[in-house]
Design an enzyme around this catalytic site. Structure first.
Site, PDB file in Angstrom:
ATOM      1  N   ARG A 167      10.038  -6.059  10.243  1.00 35.18           N
ATOM      2  CA  ARG A 167       9.965  -4.860   9.411  1.00 35.18           C
ATOM      3  C   ARG A 167       8.531  -4.367   9.307  1.00 35.18           C
ATOM      4  NH1 ARG A 167      10.955  -6.386   4.089  1.00 35.18           N
ATOM      5  NH2 ARG A 167      10.346  -4.265   3.679  1.00 35.18           N
ATOM      6  N   LYS A 205       1.698   0.816   8.964  1.00 37.54           N
ATOM      7  CA  LYS A 205       3.105   0.972   8.586  1.00 37.54           C
ATOM      8  C   LYS A 205       3.218   1.708   7.258  1.00 37.54           C
ATOM      9  CE  LYS A 205       5.403  -1.517   5.897  1.00 37.54           C
ATOM     10  NZ  LYS A 205       6.325  -2.098   4.961  1.00 37.54           N
ATOM     11  N   ASN A 206       2.360   1.364   6.317  1.00 36.00           N
ATOM     12  CA  ASN A 206       2.471   1.975   4.990  1.00 36.00           C
ATOM     13  C   ASN A 206       2.014   3.440   4.987  1.00 36.00           C
ATOM     14  OD1 ASN A 206       3.540  -0.338   3.985  1.00 36.00           O
ATOM     15  ND2 ASN A 206       1.727  -0.977   2.829  1.00 36.00           N
ATOM     16  N   ARG A 221      12.662  -0.020   0.537  1.00 43.56           N
ATOM     17  CA  ARG A 221      12.182   0.585  -0.699  1.00 43.56           C
ATOM     18  C   ARG A 221      11.450   1.904  -0.443  1.00 43.56           C
ATOM     19  NH1 ARG A 221      11.031  -0.459  -6.010  1.00 43.56           N
ATOM     20  NH2 ARG A 221       8.980   0.206  -6.687  1.00 43.56           N
ATOM     21  N   CYS A 260      16.436  -2.375  -6.630  1.00 42.02           N
ATOM     22  CA  CYS A 260      15.547  -1.845  -7.655  1.00 42.02           C
ATOM     23  C   CYS A 260      16.279  -1.609  -8.973  1.00 42.02           C
ATOM     24  CB  CYS A 260      14.979  -0.527  -7.161  1.00 42.02           C
ATOM     25  SG  CYS A 260      13.679   0.063  -8.187  1.00 42.02           S
ATOM     26  N   ARG A 315      11.727  -3.759 -12.222  1.00 45.84           N
ATOM     27  CA  ARG A 315      11.121  -3.533 -10.879  1.00 45.84           C
ATOM     28  C   ARG A 315      11.305  -2.054 -10.578  1.00 45.84           C
ATOM     29  NH1 ARG A 315      10.099  -5.247  -5.454  1.00 45.84           N
ATOM     30  NH2 ARG A 315       8.732  -3.543  -4.905  1.00 45.84           N
ATOM     31  N   ASP A 329      -1.155  -7.383  -0.231  1.00 47.86           N
ATOM     32  CA  ASP A 329      -0.477  -7.636   1.040  1.00 47.86           C
ATOM     33  C   ASP A 329      -1.220  -8.652   1.908  1.00 47.86           C
ATOM     34  OD1 ASP A 329       1.681  -5.961   0.548  1.00 47.86           O
ATOM     35  OD2 ASP A 329       0.663  -4.196   1.311  1.00 47.86           O
TER      36      ASP A 329
END
Ligand code: UD1
Length: 443
Positions: free
Chosen positions: A404, A26-27, A98, A122, A127, A312
């Site tokens: 997600r 996913k990333n 994000r 954000c 952050r 993660d």
């Protein structure tokens, strides 16, 4: 992707066993989809997970003028960027995730401007996306922040030597994508080198960009070369791999991740071995073969940028420590507030105390099913994993996070023998067609 009222029901499960293959990361897919804005034409991506973040990124690209078709059965995504004619991302789309910030570099490269809202929740300063902005400014970008809206433009991106104060994944990716159109050589020092960043680098090279890495942790980009559309198969998702291994571990099972890459998970796998679990490769040297110990020992670990222990996988690994023998000290150094799952694990009988960024877990004999709420993607994994070993039934809400991050991961758990199901509020099982894009979280 959840309707907000759906939930995962997880029952104490037998030892998970079987073979399973991983979807693309996913990333990696999110940033690679953003990178397609650098080209004009049709690109194809293979092994794309149908997670809701991917569906959000499709909407974002479409809002800029791309034509996207996604065959969810075949996991193939086709993106035609010939008609992309906008550089303004609507705040409603931007706030969905994000990772939307990752279109900034490609839009600046293509249009010399990008107007975007700050990504969900954000705040510049704490952050932050300060590392993205500061270094794009160094490359000549003017940034005008009006409330939560950023207007950026550049007359000509200039190649620079950039030193990141921290090896931020997103900042490395944004700068790399801007740099491919800046004439001259940009050097990103103290760059993030996660496998997903390297997969983006692979895609940029296939497009025609000239990029290489240097020791220590430096990415060199010779910009200004013409870029073409690409065909690319995504790197397998090491985080999906880690989650499946933790699920097998907590049930005392054995699984084979057919396309898993051990080299992407070395520290994590070492920690599993220290717990007593056995890791090897398939007969041809590929994949990850896992066999759980029946008497797991607690291990301590500290999260860190790649190749350190992945933040993660901190939450899923914590779930394992709850039932291991002994004491585990877990230090979360990457994100400030990533121990929210502790409270939910405590509801299931886990003995965990938190001080600052550290969680101390004392292994217990048993966990108990409870009603728990997932607060982020990886927390949802930790709770589902704990649920597999907990006596009775665990009901997890907040599953938009689960959806997600993963493409029906519950189906892979199920395939391996887990007692798990996704239900709507009515209690009826949900199917792919019942799910709609609604999640509004950052990640
Ligand atoms: C990416 C991953 C996420 C993973 C994280 C760290 C995606 C879509 N998400 O997120 O799953 O957990 O890497 O491996 O790829 N920071 C700053 N200033 C900045 C940028 C980041 O201080 O400008 C800080 C963050 O607040 C955080 C740390 O750096 O504490 C790591 O963030 P970063 O590596 O940028 O993570 P993401 O790219 O957001």
């Amino acid at each position: 992707m959840s309707n907000g009222n759906s939930y995962l029901e997880i029952k104490q499960s037998p030892e998970l066993s079987g073979d399973v293959s991983l979807y693309g990361a996913k990333n990696a897919v999110l940033v690679i989809m953003a990178s397609l804005l650098l080209t004009s034409g049709k690109s194809r991506l293979k092994n794309v997970p149908g997670s809701s973040d991917v569906l959000h990124m499709i909407k974002l690209l479409e809002s800029l003028g791309a034509i996207v078709s996604f065959d969810q059965e075949a996991h193939e995504l086709c993106v035609d960027t010939s008609g992309v004619n906008k550089w303004r991302v609507q705040p409603g789309i931007m706030k969905q995730m994000r990772a939307s910030i990752l279109v900034m570099g490609p839009l600046l490269a293509r249009f010399s401007r990008a107007d975007i809202a700050l990504p969900g929740g954000c705040v510049i300063g704490t952050r932050p996306i300060d590392l993205h902005l500061k270094n794009l400014e160094k490359m000549g970008v003017s940034i005008d922040l009006n409330g939560s809206y950023l207007k950026t433009h550049v007359s000509r991106l200039s190649a620079q030597d950039i030193i990141l104060d921290y090896p931020s994944v997103g900042a490395t990716e944004n700068i790399m994508m801007a740099a491919v159109s800046a004439r001259g050589t940009t050097r990103i020092m103290n760059a993030a080198l996660e496998p997903e960043v390297l997969d983006l680098m692979e895609v940029l090279k296939k497009m025609g960009a000239r990029i290489n890495t240097e020791i220590p942790a430096t990415i060199c980009i010779e910009g200004g070369h013409p870029l073409q559309p690409v065909n690319h198969e995504l790197v397998p998702d090491r985080l999906e791999a880690g989650t499946l291994l933790c699920a097998a571990a907590i049930t005392g099972g054995s699984v084979f991740l057919t396309n898993g890459k051990k080299e992407h998970l070395e520290v994590f796998l070492l920690k599993l071995e220290q717990m007593g679990h056995m890791i090897s490769s398939g007969l041809d040297g590929n994949g990850i073969l896992f066999k759980a110990t029946q008497s797991p020992q607690a291990v301590s670990f500290k999260t860190a940028p790649y190749p350190g222990f992945p933040t993660d996988l901190q939450a899923p690994m914590m779930a394992l420590q709850c039932l291991a023998q002994g004491k585990s000290i877990i230090d979360e150094t990457v994100f400030e507030n990533r121990l929210v799952h502790v409270r939910e694990l405590q509801k299931m009988g886990a003995q965990i105390s938190v001080e600052g960024s550290k969680a101390v877990v004392m292994g217990v004999e048993e966990l108990y099913g409870a009603s728990v709420i997932a607060s982020d993607i990886r927390a949802s994994c930790a709770l589902a994993i704990a649920g597999l070993a907990a006596k009775g039934t665990t009901i997890m809400t907040g599953i938009s996070h689960w959806q997600r991050g993963y493409d029906h991961l519950e189906e892979k758990f199920d395939q391996l023998g887990a007692a798990i199901g996704l239900f709507g509020l009515s209690g009826s099982p949900m199917h792919v067609s019942d799910l709609e894009v609604k999640s509004a979280e950052k990640g």
